[in-house]
Write an enzyme that holds these catalytic residues in place. Structure first.
Site, PDB file in Angstrom:
ATOM      1  N   ASP A  66       0.864  -1.179   0.000  1.00 34.39           N
ATOM      2  CA  ASP A  66       0.000   0.000   0.000  1.00 34.39           C
ATOM      3  C   ASP A  66       0.902   1.230   0.000  1.00 34.39           C
ATOM      4  O   ASP A  66       1.940   1.219   0.662  1.00 34.39           O
ATOM      5  CB  ASP A  66      -0.819  -0.043   1.300  1.00 34.39           C
ATOM      6  CG  ASP A  66      -2.062   0.808   1.280  1.00 34.39           C
ATOM      7  OD1 ASP A  66      -2.720   0.875   0.246  1.00 34.39           O
ATOM      8  OD2 ASP A  66      -2.368   1.391   2.338  1.00 34.39           O
ATOM      9  N   TYR A  68       2.488   4.823   1.092  1.00 35.29           N
ATOM     10  CA  TYR A  68       2.528   5.578   2.341  1.00 35.29           C
ATOM     11  C   TYR A  68       1.365   6.573   2.357  1.00 35.29           C
ATOM     12  O   TYR A  68       1.038   7.165   1.337  1.00 35.29           O
ATOM     13  CB  TYR A  68       3.846   6.346   2.469  1.00 35.29           C
ATOM     14  CG  TYR A  68       5.076   5.484   2.550  1.00 35.29           C
ATOM     15  CD1 TYR A  68       5.260   4.589   3.604  1.00 35.29           C
ATOM     16  CD2 TYR A  68       6.082   5.571   1.592  1.00 35.29           C
ATOM     17  CE1 TYR A  68       6.404   3.802   3.693  1.00 35.29           C
ATOM     18  CE2 TYR A  68       7.234   4.791   1.677  1.00 35.29           C
ATOM     19  CZ  TYR A  68       7.389   3.916   2.728  1.00 35.29           C
ATOM     20  OH  TYR A  68       8.520   3.147   2.817  1.00 35.29           O
ATOM     21  N   PHE A  79       8.133   1.253  -1.079  1.00 35.73           N
ATOM     22  CA  PHE A  79       9.131   1.504  -0.023  1.00 35.73           C
ATOM     23  C   PHE A  79       9.887   2.832  -0.170  1.00 35.73           C
ATOM     24  O   PHE A  79      10.571   3.258   0.751  1.00 35.73           O
ATOM     25  CB  PHE A  79      10.138   0.346   0.089  1.00 35.73           C
ATOM     26  CG  PHE A  79       9.519  -0.945   0.547  1.00 35.73           C
ATOM     27  CD1 PHE A  79       9.190  -1.145   1.884  1.00 35.73           C
ATOM     28  CD2 PHE A  79       9.234  -1.950  -0.360  1.00 35.73           C
ATOM     29  CE1 PHE A  79       8.601  -2.326   2.315  1.00 35.73           C
ATOM     30  CE2 PHE A  79       8.634  -3.134   0.047  1.00 35.73           C
ATOM     31  CZ  PHE A  79       8.322  -3.325   1.388  1.00 35.73           C
ATOM     32  N   HIS A 188       8.567  -9.344   6.574  1.00 35.30           N
ATOM     33  CA  HIS A 188       8.488  -7.941   6.150  1.00 35.30           C
ATOM     34  C   HIS A 188       9.562  -7.134   6.883  1.00 35.30           C
ATOM     35  O   HIS A 188       9.881  -7.411   8.042  1.00 35.30           O
ATOM     36  CB  HIS A 188       7.105  -7.381   6.485  1.00 35.30           C
ATOM     37  CG  HIS A 188       6.786  -6.114   5.763  1.00 35.30           C
ATOM     38  ND1 HIS A 188       7.226  -4.885   6.193  1.00 35.30           N
ATOM     39  CD2 HIS A 188       6.080  -5.886   4.626  1.00 35.30           C
ATOM     40  CE1 HIS A 188       6.807  -3.953   5.366  1.00 35.30           C
ATOM     41  NE2 HIS A 188       6.107  -4.529   4.402  1.00 35.30           N
TER      42      HIS A 188
END
Length: 222
Positions: A66, A68, A79, A188
């Site tokens: 998703d 930020y 990322f 993760h």
């Protein structure tokens, strides 16, 4: 919303843009904006991952979930955040693993465009989000679109390294033909995983695979 997407991807995904779910998705985004919702990333950056990494240049896929949801953070690459934004916790952990794995001193520079331009597709499964509301666009059709992206790469490319971090990313493994591609799985990089990401050595392993495939390894240093 005109879909501004790099030409090779536009041709590869032409069928998806014609499907009812995609028309519904575009309509939803129009309605969100019309109602005053702030959407991230900005419209011009929604397809940035595709713009920077044409389909015939994809060597590695790093799958995020998703965008930020904080102001100024999302930039269309999983990322990654713009250069003037501090690296979020997950990205800091990625940098720590690169340092430990490769002995590279990372500057902390958080814009990952350099990776994207080397063939690292920084793909979020969901490409938009409401400001301050994580996963708010997770059910509007984006996952159907990005599943088609993963499937296209699986069917039409060879020797791509897929980095699947966390349970959500790992759930996409079924879309990948593992006789044609490489899948590396890990926890993760989020601090919530309590350090389980560390020691995966995915960055050196990726470069070893690319070298075996006769492809140029990724320069991970930023």
């Amino acid at each position: 919303m005109e879909v501004k997407i790099e030409q090779s991807w536009k041709e590869a995904l032409a069928g998806e843009f014609e499907k009812p779910y995609f028309a519904s998705l575009v309509r939803f985004l129009h309605e969100e904006k019309a109602s005053g919702q702030r959407i991230y990333p900005p419209g011009s950056q929604i397809f940035k991952a595709f713009e920077l990494t044409p389909v015939d240049q994809v060597k590695v896929v790093i799958l995020g979930q998703d965008p930020y949801h904080g102001a100024g953070q999302a930039m269309g690459l999983s990322f990654s955040v713009p250069a003037n934004i501090p690296a979020p916790p997950s990205l800091k952990n990625i940098f720590k693993e690169i340092h430990d794995d490769l002995g590279i001193t990372m500057s902390g520079y958080p814009d990952l465009e350099k990776w994207a331009r080397q063939g690292v597709l920084l793909l979020n499964a969901v490409l938009t989000v409401r400001a301050g509301q994580p996963a708010s666009h997770s059910n509007i059709g984006w996952t159907e679109f990005t599943d088609a992206v993963i499937k296209y790469i699986s069917d039409h490319c060879t020797g791509v390294v897929f980095l699947l971090w966390g349970n959500f990313a790992r759930s996409k493994k079924a879309l990948i033909d593992t006789t044609r591609h490489y899948v590396l799985e890990a926890a993760h990089p989020s601090p919530l995983a309590r350090g389980a990401f560390f020691g995966c050595r995915h960055f050196s392993k990726t470069n070893e695979i690319l070298a075996r495939e006769g492809k140029t390894p990724i320069d991970w240093q930023l």
